[in-house]
Motif scaffolding. Structure first.
Motif, PDB file in Angstrom:
ATOM      1  N   ASN A   8      12.768  15.761  17.018  1.00  0.00           N
ATOM      2  CA  ASN A   8      13.092  16.998  17.731  1.00  0.00           C
ATOM      3  C   ASN A   8      11.837  17.643  18.318  1.00  0.00           C
ATOM      4  O   ASN A   8      11.851  18.807  18.702  1.00  0.00           O
ATOM      5  CB  ASN A   8      13.825  17.983  16.817  1.00  0.00           C
ATOM      6  CG  ASN A   8      13.018  18.349  15.580  1.00  0.00           C
ATOM      7  OD1 ASN A   8      11.865  17.949  15.438  1.00  0.00           O
ATOM      8  ND2 ASN A   8      13.621  19.116  14.686  1.00  0.00           N
ATOM      9  N   LEU A  91      17.738  17.378  20.195  1.00  0.00           N
ATOM     10  CA  LEU A  91      17.512  18.807  19.963  1.00  0.00           C
ATOM     11  C   LEU A  91      18.764  19.528  19.471  1.00  0.00           C
ATOM     12  O   LEU A  91      18.727  20.737  19.244  1.00  0.00           O
ATOM     13  CB  LEU A  91      17.028  19.472  21.263  1.00  0.00           C
ATOM     14  CG  LEU A  91      15.750  18.888  21.868  1.00  0.00           C
ATOM     15  CD1 LEU A  91      15.441  19.559  23.205  1.00  0.00           C
ATOM     16  CD2 LEU A  91      14.574  19.061  20.911  1.00  0.00           C
ATOM     17  N   PRO A  93      21.767  20.452  16.759  1.00  0.00           N
ATOM     18  CA  PRO A  93      22.079  20.397  15.318  1.00  0.00           C
ATOM     19  C   PRO A  93      23.253  19.467  15.078  1.00  0.00           C
ATOM     20  O   PRO A  93      24.159  19.365  15.921  1.00  0.00           O
ATOM     21  CB  PRO A  93      22.433  21.852  14.975  1.00  0.00           C
ATOM     22  CG  PRO A  93      22.826  22.471  16.278  1.00  0.00           C
ATOM     23  CD  PRO A  93      22.012  21.788  17.331  1.00  0.00           C
ATOM     24  N   THR A 163      20.807  17.755   7.507  1.00  0.00           N
ATOM     25  CA  THR A 163      19.592  17.553   8.288  1.00  0.00           C
ATOM     26  C   THR A 163      19.643  16.149   8.884  1.00  0.00           C
ATOM     27  O   THR A 163      19.681  15.156   8.150  1.00  0.00           O
ATOM     28  CB  THR A 163      18.336  17.699   7.411  1.00  0.00           C
ATOM     29  OG1 THR A 163      18.345  18.991   6.777  1.00  0.00           O
ATOM     30  CG2 THR A 163      17.074  17.565   8.250  1.00  0.00           C
ATOM     31  N   ASN A 168      16.879  18.162  12.865  1.00  0.00           N
ATOM     32  CA  ASN A 168      17.738  19.293  13.199  1.00  0.00           C
ATOM     33  C   ASN A 168      18.672  19.601  12.027  1.00  0.00           C
ATOM     34  O   ASN A 168      19.101  18.695  11.313  1.00  0.00           O
ATOM     35  CB  ASN A 168      18.564  18.983  14.445  1.00  0.00           C
ATOM     36  CG  ASN A 168      17.696  18.626  15.636  1.00  0.00           C
ATOM     37  OD1 ASN A 168      16.840  19.400  16.035  1.00  0.00           O
ATOM     38  ND2 ASN A 168      17.911  17.447  16.186  1.00  0.00           N
TER      39      ASN A 168
END
Length: 225
Positions: A8, A91, A93, A163, A168
């Motif tokens: 990320n 990028l 989540p 995670t 992210n």
């Protein structure tokens, strides 16, 4: 290759190893190519070689898959490209989909089994806010996961934190209730008022037995008294 392709971080350090006969050559340079999905390789940087056979070049990534390669340019001649190194800039989540239990469901057991899907190879932590117990797990390559978390009597708030391989973080919160675990019985009769002048009389009694989740229980033994 990086230890983990997913990242990320928008900027990464590309490590380039040079042939020993190229290091220190002031007339040589390294040209770096970027290939995006569905596109042809395009040069994005050119740097001179240093005195050592190793270069570190910062590279700006584009969201998604980035395939990087390098060539040596000297006196108008370009070498064959190096093996491709891949970075995937992620990028977003990770999405979390829990198929069981349902939010607000009553669980008639000491623990709840959480089943769902998320991004593959993600790490998970499920925490019960009612008792402070946390259990860790890892999603499979297909994103599937199963975590067993102890429950306290009554309402339990469950927080699932994921995670993904890029770093992210996503979170999902749901609530369940730990039930009593008791069976239920509902009694009914064919008549509730009988005339004394018409005795003897016969009535029919029926009972519905339900399991702790409120579903009919077959094969239950019932005593009428």
């Amino acid at each position: 290759q990086p230890d983990e392709q997913y990242t990320n971080q928008a900027t990464v350090d590309l490590e380039i190893a040079l042939p020993e006969d190229v290091a220190g050559n002031p007339g040589a340079a390294v040209r770096i190519y970027l290939t995006l999905e569905g596109q042809s390789p395009a040069p994005i940087a050119q740097v001179g070689v240093g005195a050592t056979p190793r270069l570190i070049v910062p590279i700006e990534l584009t969201p998604g898959r980035n395939d990087l390669s390098a060539t040596i340019v000297e006196a108008g001649t370009e070498s064959e490209p190096s093996p491709i190194v891949t970075f995937i800039l992620d990028l977003e989540p990770p999405a979390i989909n829990v198929t069981s239990p349902k939010n607000g469901q009553t669980i008639n057991a000491e623990a709840v089994t959480i089943v769902g899907t998320t991004q593959g190879r993600s790490s998970l932590i499920a925490r019960n806010e009612a008792n402070g117990i946390s259990v860790a797990g890892t999603a499979g390559l297909d994103g599937g996961f199963t975590i067993v978390l102890p429950l306290d009597p009554g309402p339990n708030g469950l927080a699932i934190t994921v995670t993904d391989p890029a770093g992210n973080v996503g979170q999902l919160i749901l609530g369940v209730v730990r039930g009593s675990g008791r069976l239920g019985a509902t009694l009914s009769a064919s008549a509730y008022r009988i005339s004394a002048a018409r005795l003897p009389a016969t009535i029919q009694l029926a009972v519905l037995v339900t399991d702790p989740d409120g579903q009919p229980l077959e094969g239950a033994t019932v005593t009428f008294s």
